[in-house]
Structures are given as C-alpha cells and as structure tokens.
Scaffold this motif. Structure first.
Motif, PDB file in Angstrom:
ATOM      1  N   GLU A 184       0.928  -1.336  -0.022  1.00  0.00           N
ATOM      2  CA  GLU A 184       0.070   0.017   0.151  1.00  0.00           C
ATOM      3  C   GLU A 184       0.963   1.181  -0.050  1.00  0.00           C
ATOM      4  OE1 GLU A 184      -2.935   0.015   2.989  1.00  0.00           O
ATOM      5  OE2 GLU A 184      -4.040  -1.710   2.409  1.00  0.00           O
ATOM      6  N   LEU A 185       1.857   1.161   0.720  1.00  0.00           N
ATOM      7  CA  LEU A 185       2.984   2.366   0.993  1.00  0.00           C
ATOM      8  C   LEU A 185       3.338   2.445  -0.351  1.00  0.00           C
ATOM      9  CD1 LEU A 185       4.560   1.753   4.401  1.00  0.00           C
ATOM     10  CD2 LEU A 185       2.724   3.591   3.624  1.00  0.00           C
ATOM     11  N   GLY A 226      -3.964  10.014  -1.835  1.00  0.00           N
ATOM     12  CA  GLY A 226      -2.845   9.138  -2.536  1.00  0.00           C
ATOM     13  C   GLY A 226      -1.544   9.566  -2.512  1.00  0.00           C
ATOM     14  N   ARG A 227      -1.234  10.468  -1.599  1.00  0.00           N
ATOM     15  CA  ARG A 227      -0.114  10.906  -1.509  1.00  0.00           C
ATOM     16  C   ARG A 227       0.227  10.583  -0.054  1.00  0.00           C
ATOM     17  NH1 ARG A 227       0.373  16.581  -4.675  1.00  0.00           N
ATOM     18  NH2 ARG A 227       0.168  15.742  -6.711  1.00  0.00           N
ATOM     19  N   GLY A 228       1.316  10.721   0.731  1.00  0.00           N
ATOM     20  CA  GLY A 228       1.736  10.433   2.044  1.00  0.00           C
ATOM     21  C   GLY A 228       2.790  11.366   2.591  1.00  0.00           C
ATOM     22  N   ILE A 241       5.639  11.206  -1.682  1.00  0.00           N
ATOM     23  CA  ILE A 241       5.842  10.936  -0.154  1.00  0.00           C
ATOM     24  C   ILE A 241       6.516  12.105   0.257  1.00  0.00           C
ATOM     25  CG2 ILE A 241       6.357   9.602   1.287  1.00  0.00           C
ATOM     26  CD1 ILE A 241       6.171   7.003   0.045  1.00  0.00           C
ATOM     27  N   LEU A 257       1.736   4.761  -3.092  1.00  0.00           N
ATOM     28  CA  LEU A 257       1.445   6.269  -3.072  1.00  0.00           C
ATOM     29  C   LEU A 257       1.956   6.811  -4.040  1.00  0.00           C
ATOM     30  CD1 LEU A 257       2.059   6.404   0.806  1.00  0.00           C
ATOM     31  CD2 LEU A 257      -0.179   6.864  -0.314  1.00  0.00           C
ATOM     32  N   ASP A 258       1.555   7.983  -4.536  1.00  0.00           N
ATOM     33  CA  ASP A 258       1.950   8.711  -5.714  1.00  0.00           C
ATOM     34  C   ASP A 258       3.145   9.583  -5.467  1.00  0.00           C
ATOM     35  OD1 ASP A 258       0.010   7.777  -7.494  1.00  0.00           O
ATOM     36  OD2 ASP A 258      -1.386   9.284  -6.748  1.00  0.00           O
ATOM     37  N   ALA A 271      -4.222  13.248   2.735  1.00  0.00           N
ATOM     38  CA  ALA A 271      -3.067  12.340   2.576  1.00  0.00           C
ATOM     39  C   ALA A 271      -3.099  11.429   3.814  1.00  0.00           C
ATOM     40  CB  ALA A 271      -1.744  13.445   2.827  1.00  0.00           C
ATOM     41  N   ARG A 272      -2.052  10.317   3.380  1.00  0.00           N
ATOM     42  CA  ARG A 272      -1.910   9.409   4.487  1.00  0.00           C
ATOM     43  C   ARG A 272      -0.775   9.679   5.441  1.00  0.00           C
ATOM     44  NH1 ARG A 272      -1.611   2.746   3.492  1.00  0.00           N
ATOM     45  NH2 ARG A 272      -0.876   2.254   5.484  1.00  0.00           N
TER      46      ARG A 272
END
Length: 293
Positions: A173-174, A226-228, A180, A177-178, A248-249
């Motif tokens: 899942e990480l 979709g970003r972290g 980070i 991400l598009d 964001a995550r």
C-alpha cells in the motif's frame, strides 16, 4: 527472484549488531566526549552524518557539525573530523581529508579500507562486512550510524530487533502512493532526507523531506489523497490533524526511527518494481562518484 538491494536491506539487523561490536574495539579512533567534531560525507553518508551530529550534541558529548564534504568551511578548527565513505574513493571526501591533513585529526568509516582513503585519514574504522554490491546505499550507511550510536553508549540490540520487525511489515500500500513527503525532528531529520533520496534513486518517485515543523510552512499545500506524509519519530502536536485535513496518508511507527528507515528502503524497492524499474540499476547513477579534473 529478490533484488540484490532487497537482500542487502534484509541483512541490516545482523550488520548493526556487528557494528556495535566494532564500536567497542574502535573507541580510541572515534570522537571523545568534549571534543569539537565535524562529520562529513556525500549523499547518503552526509545524511547519516547529520543524524549522528544531532545525536552526539543531544547526548552532551560536545559540539558537532555535519557538512557535505564539498561544503565544510576550511577555516574552522575542530578537534576531530569524521568522514563517511562506503567506497573509500569519493572525490570530495578524499579532497577534504587532504586539505585538513596535519591540521585536524581525522578518522574515516569505510567499507573499502584498501583504497586511497587509507593514505589520507589518520585512522580507519573498517566496516567491510557491510559493503554492498548495490549502487543504492542501504546497509553500509545504517551500519555506520549504528556504530556511531553505539559509540555514544546506545544499546543497539533493541534497535536491531525493531529492524527485524520492519522487515516483516507489508509495503504494497505504501509503495502505491503517488508522492511521499518525509519529515523528522532532531536527529531524524537526516533520516527523512535519506528516505526521500532512496525513493528518488530506486523508484524515480517524487519525494520531499523537511524538518517536521517546517512541513506546515508551505509543503502542506501538496497534501492530497493518494499521497503520504511519513514521520520519523514522534509527530509534533497538531501535525497529524493537519495531514488528515489534506486527505494524505500519515505514516508513523513506534519502531526506532533507524528501523523505520529500513521500512522506507523496502518501500523504495517495492515502488521501483511496481513501476517496472530495476532497483539494482538506478538511472544515471554509479556506485561511487569520482569526479574528473
């Protein structure tokens, strides 16, 4: 078939335990409490230098500055200079050691002691067991930091156990991400910079890195689903809520931050493979940067 980079990442818990043992036998060559110290390196090694410098000062061991080897102010006087170079051939590191020779005592941490660095450094700490075939640095850099942390009196056994736990966590899942943004505080700012570099090198992924409190001062604008936002160590109060509002995550961990870096390394490899890239052969890079005249 696992990439060479992935195999080297997986060897880190054992490497860190060996590095702690080397620290004990190399104490005479390493900075003593109270010394004014400069720590230098290039790329990944520079980021490890930043982490060590912050840890050493926080431990009350003495004023400690970290520089990219090409940018150390030569007019400054230090009691000792610590140079990090996996290959022992990095142009800027060798040039700096030559510049300060006879004026500042130096010690080099390297995986390749039988290189030009042996002639230029006053002392060597050998980490040949952590050498790598990969272009992208992982285990040498963290083993050097493990050794330096052990030299400050830290117990590396629980840190190595955390690294083993990081090797067992899921990464898919990480890796999806598009984008980070990595952030840290104190000594983990250097880890954030290094994690961002790993993602750029291995996966050609858009990454940024900042001191955690600086994330609100502009970079927050790029947060979206979709970003972290990946935090090394404890997140400053209010930051998780700020990230949540962007969609964001937020990526946090109770692991030692150096072990959390192992997870980021694994994510970089997984992201590369997801994009059809070979993490063992990053674009435009070589294992050692040797500059022409």
């Amino acid at each position: 078939m696992e990439s060479l980079t992935a195999l080297e990442i997986a060897s880190q818990p054992a490497c860190w335990e060996r590095a702690a043992a080397v620290a004990a036998s190399s104490a005479a060559a390493l900075p003593a409490a109270g010394e004014r110290v400069a720590v230098v390196g290039c790329g990944t090694s520079w980021f490890m230098a930043q982490a060590y410098a912050a840890l050493r000062e926080a431990a009350g061991q003495g004023e400690t500055d970290a520089f990219a080897a090409s940018e150390m102010p030569l007019a400054r006087q230090y009691d000792r200079l610590v140079a990090l170079s996996r290959s022992g051939t990095t142009t800027e590191v060798l040039g700096l050691l030559g510049e300060v020779r006879g004026r500042i005592p130096t010690v080099a941490l390297t995986a390749a002691p039988d290189t030009g660095i042996r002639e230029l450094a006053d002392g060597l700490v050998e980490l040949a067991f952590a050498d790598e075939e990969s272009v992208v640095q992982t285990r040498f850099a963290t083993s050097a930091l493990a050794l330096l942390r052990a030299s400050l009196g830290e117990d590396l056994a629980p840190v190595a156990a955390d690294a083993q736990a990081a090797l067992e966590q899921p990464v898919d899942e990480l890796a999806a991400l598009d984008q980070i943004t990595f952030v840290g505080t104190g000594w983990t700012v250097g880890l954030a910079d290094e994690a961002a570099l790993k993602m750029r090198e291995a996966a050609q992924l858009w990454t940024e890195s900042y001191p955690a409190m600086e994330y609100r001062h502009g970079p927050l604008a790029i947060g979206e689903p979709g970003r972290g936002v990946w935090v090394f160590g404890a997140a400053p109060p209010g930051l998780p809520a700020d990230v949540e509002r962007t969609g964001a995550r937020l990526v946090t961990s109770g692991l030692d931050p150096m072990a959390h870096l192992v997870l980021a390394q694994r994510v970089a490899v997984a992201a590369a493979e997801r994009r059809g890239l070979d993490p063992d052969r990053p674009r435009n890079l070589t294992r050692s940067v040797i500059l022409g005249g």
